[in-house]
Design an enzyme around this catalytic site. Structure first.
Site, PDB file in Angstrom:
ATOM      1  N   HIS A  99       0.651  -1.282   0.026  1.00 57.33           N
ATOM      2  CA  HIS A  99      -0.124  -0.045   0.262  1.00 57.33           C
ATOM      3  C   HIS A  99       0.850   1.216   0.074  1.00 57.33           C
ATOM      4  O   HIS A  99       0.436   2.462  -0.212  1.00 57.33           O
ATOM      5  CB  HIS A  99      -1.034   0.089   1.112  1.00 57.33           C
ATOM      6  CG  HIS A  99      -2.203  -0.815   0.976  1.00 57.33           C
ATOM      7  ND1 HIS A  99      -3.337  -0.563   1.325  1.00 57.33           N
ATOM      8  CD2 HIS A  99      -2.264  -2.072   0.533  1.00 57.33           C
ATOM      9  CE1 HIS A  99      -4.276  -1.766   1.126  1.00 57.33           C
ATOM     10  NE2 HIS A  99      -3.606  -2.382   0.485  1.00 57.33           N
ATOM     11  N   HIS A 267      -2.125 -12.271  -3.017  1.00 64.24           N
ATOM     12  CA  HIS A 267      -3.061 -13.151  -2.328  1.00 64.24           C
ATOM     13  C   HIS A 267      -2.877 -14.682  -1.992  1.00 64.24           C
ATOM     14  O   HIS A 267      -3.731 -15.245  -1.526  1.00 64.24           O
ATOM     15  CB  HIS A 267      -4.447 -13.019  -3.193  1.00 64.24           C
ATOM     16  CG  HIS A 267      -4.926 -11.703  -3.417  1.00 64.24           C
ATOM     17  ND1 HIS A 267      -6.201 -11.501  -3.951  1.00 64.24           N
ATOM     18  CD2 HIS A 267      -4.508 -10.379  -2.793  1.00 64.24           C
ATOM     19  CE1 HIS A 267      -6.322 -10.152  -3.916  1.00 64.24           C
ATOM     20  NE2 HIS A 267      -5.131  -9.669  -3.221  1.00 64.24           N
TER      21      HIS A 267
END
EC number: 1.11.1.21
Length: 724
Positions: A99, A267
């Protein structure tokens, strides 16, 4: 008024005149006024480091091995105040790094993890960054130990890379060298929305056509890093989401294969958090009161357990072994059929219709409990979009290729804004030259600068040609991601040579001369281009009565087409250049605002911008030779005439057409000159006029020349990381 009444009314009993309330400003009275703050970001007064502190020197003193050892130990050192999922902080630290880096956008090079800006608003309080305040605090003991030898920017990115290593994925490489900022970058445009997660329609001309998203934005909604995990505007539809994913990652400089690798690799580990009531969360860090210790999003239902955390609102892990980098993501995604369900926090997520108990991931707190794995709408897009699916099948057929592809994509994601390889520091810098690093070969230094200057002077080129070409070559530099600039002479290659702002026909004639001089003298074309600019300025200064030498650093190299990722360079094309009084077309944004944007990307201060523009005007470097703003009778001389005549009250300014003005003598009404808004703002804006007046003074002629040359040399050498 009594003291009691003063206190009861909430008024401070002490007289003070400082504006300390966030969002309050004296300039807010005039919202249309030109805001120069973007040129004043990161003033030295905000920096706590000692004068002369150089992080890029300090980090070389770091014990890299000891730091890595401490980072690996951190991953499984679960803290009572913020327990780790499955006793491993890997997924958390990957999200922190992702992020930080994921805000990068190729359109203007802004964002990214290169400055540690996630520590400050607005990023520290974006809805998509819920709980990352805790991740940074978990890193504090390591930052405290190593002090100024490691920046927050480096530490956050390193945390994600080490997390992958601790979960079984060897890193492709890592570089130190990111320097921290010490103040919020309030002037980066993240979107016009006035509320978090406003419908993405607000930043698209047509939300069903993702490529109509407003530039330079990449994320689909205010406060998100990429796309909404539940679907477009929170409505699940994997095929629609696929198109948003594709455009968003393209705007981060990623192709389809890199996009799939990043999605799958990201993921493969960790989990989503949505095991609670999202509406019960407290306010974000910037809105929290002092007792929160800089934390936000307090969770009354968490009870000290990671399994009760709420961040994205989705709840669950993607794979059966969320602390191990493996092929589990593909095995579950393609090995099961999926259906829509709601998380405990009320978010849409996909869960397998039928899955054996042993293939379910265990609870993040209690290994005796198992839960369904989950997929986001973006994950389902990997399966349902034909092109993404084909790439997934390629990865599934060759796990080693997938691991290598992801490691490379992760390296690119986390290093894209660090600049060329010459800026890389540390023992894990890869040997390989990557095309997205904009490689430039070393240039020759074994030639006579004076000989080249003499041949340039005898070439017959005008001052305007020499100065304009050097400027056009160097102006592409962006301090936001350290790309562009004169080194490499890419102005002679596609796509640069064909950009309208470079006047392709004129440029081709000038480059023919420079390439011949390069072949004759051994100097690179890049060096000849910059050196010719110096020759032009020295000639113009001499005509104005000043015998000067423009500083020059030789050694630039010439890039080749094979070293140039054409698509990646397209966003560097200037749409406007106030320094040459040109813009490609009319825009909603005012020309003077576009000038500020370019000046900031080039790393210029407001004073440097002022003196450069005034000098460029009198040198006659306007695009296509237009005379707007050429306020002098002695074009080609490096004089302060632009400022003298701009501030002379014997003239008045009369609008003539869109963005064009006549400069008229008050006594006779005769038109003396013409100008654009970019010219006149230096006489109308109170701050810029104060600078213009300095250079218009009778005693400023020499100062103007010296300041112009200093600012010019800064622009020409901005990308010389090999000698900085």
């Amino acid at each position: 008024m009594s003291e009691d009444k003063q206190q009861a009314s909430g008024k401070c009993p002490v007289m003070h005149g400082g504006v300390t309330e966030s969002g309050a400003s004296n300039t807010s009275w005039w919202p249309e006024a030109l805001n120069l703050d973007i040129l004043h970001q990161h003033d030295t007064k905000t920096n706590p480091m000692d004068a002369g502190f150089d992080y890029r020197k300090e980090v070389r003193k770091l014990d890299f091995d000891e730091l890595k050892k401490d980072m690996h130990a951190l991953m499984t050192d679960s803290q009572d105040w913020w327990p780790a999922d499955w006793g491993h902080y890997g997924g958390f630290m990957i999200r922190l790094a992702w992020h930080a880096a994921g805000t990068y956008r190729i359109a203007d090079g802004r964002g990214g993890g290169g400055t540690g800006n996630q520590r400050f608003a607005p990023l520290n309080s974006w809805p998509d960054n819920v709980s990352l305040d805790k991740a940074r605090r978990l890193l504090w003991p390591i930052k405290k130990k190593y002090g100024n030898k490691i920046s927050w920017a480096d530490l956050m990115i390193l945390a994600g890379t080490v997390a992958y290593e601790s979960m079984g994925l060897p890193a492709y490489g890592f570089s130190f060298g990111r320097e921290d900022i010490w103040h919020p970058e309030k002037d980066i445009y993240w979107g016009a929305e006035k509320e978090w997660l406003a419908p993405s329609d607000e930043r698209y001309q047509n939300v069903d056509k993702p490529d109509t998203m407003e530039n330079p934005l990449a994320a689909v909604q205010m406060g998100l890093i990429y796309v909404n995990p539940e679907g477009v505007n929170g409505v699940p539809d994997p095929l629609k989401t696929a198109e948003q994913v594709r455009v968003t990652f393209k705007r981060m400089a990623m192709n389809d294969e890199e996009t799939v690798a990043l999605t799958a690799g990201g993921h493969t580990v960790g989990k989503c958090h949505g095991n609670g009531d999202a509406d019960a969360l407290g306010v974000e860090p910037e809105a929290a009161d002092v007792e929160q210790q800089g934390f936000g999003w307090s969770n009354p239902s968490q009870g000290g357990k990671a399994g009760k955390a709420v961040s994205s609102g989705l709840e669950g892990a993607w794979t059966s072994e969320p602390t191990r980098f493996d092929m589990g993501y593909f095995e579950l995604l393609f090995g099961h059929e999926w259906e829509l369900k709601k998380s405990p926090a009320g978010a849409w997520q996909w869960e397998p219709i039928d899955i054996s108990e042993e293939n379910k991931p265990v609870d993040a707190d209690d290994p005796a409990i198992r839960h369904n794995p989950i997929m986001t709408d973006a994950d389902m897009a990997m399966k349902m979009d034909p092109d993404f699916c084909a790439i997934c099948e390629k990865f599934m057929a060759d796990p080693d290729y997938f691991r290598d592809s992801f490691a490379r994509a992760w390296f690119k994601l986390t290093h894209r804004d660090l600049g060329p390889k010459s800026r890389y520091i540390g023992p894990e810098v890869p040997d390989e030259d990557l095309i997205w690093q904009d490689p430039v070969p070393a240039g020759n230094t074994n030639y006579s600068v004076e000989t080249v200057k003499e041949k340039i002077a005898d070439s017959g080129l005008s001052i305007a040609d020499m100065v304009s070409t050097a400027w056009d070559s160097a102006r592409t530099f962006r301090q936001s991601d350290m790309r562009g600039g004169a080194n490499g002479a890419r102005i002679r290659l596609a796509p640069h040579k064909d950009w309208q702002g470079n006047e392709p026909e004129r440029l081709a004639k000038v480059l023919n001369v420079y390439e011949a001089l390069s072949a004759e003298t051994g100097a690179s074309v890049a060096d000849v281009i910059v050196l010719a600019g110096s020759v032009g300025i020295e000639r113009a200064a001499k005509a104005a009565g000043f015998d000067v030498v423009v500083p020059f650093l030789k050694g630039r190299g010439d890039a080749t087409s094979e070293m140039t990722d054409i698509e990646s360079f397209e966003p560097l094309e200037p749409l406007a250049d106030g320094f040459r009084n040109w813009q490609k077309q009319d825009y909603i944004v005012k020309p003077e605002e576009m000038l500020l944007d370019r000046a900031q990307l080039m790393g210029l201060t407001a004073v440097e911008m002022t003196v450069l523009l005034g000098g460029m005007r009198v040198l006659g470097t306007n695009y296509a030779g237009t005379k707007h703003g050429v306020f002098t009778e002695h074009e080609g001389q490096l004089s302060n005439d632009f400022f003298v005549n701009l501030t002379d009250m014997k003239y008045k300014w009369v609008p003539k057409g869109r963005n064009v003005y006549d400069i008229v003598e008050r006594k006779t009404d005769a038109v003396k000159w013409t100008a654009t808004r970019v010219d006149l703002v230096f006489g109308s804006n109170s701050i810029l006029r104060s600078y213009a007046e300095v250079y218009a003074q009778d005693d400023a002629k020499e100062k103007f020349v010296n300041d112009f040359i200093a600012a010019w040399a800064k622009v020409m050498n901005a990308d010389r990381f090999d000698v900085q």
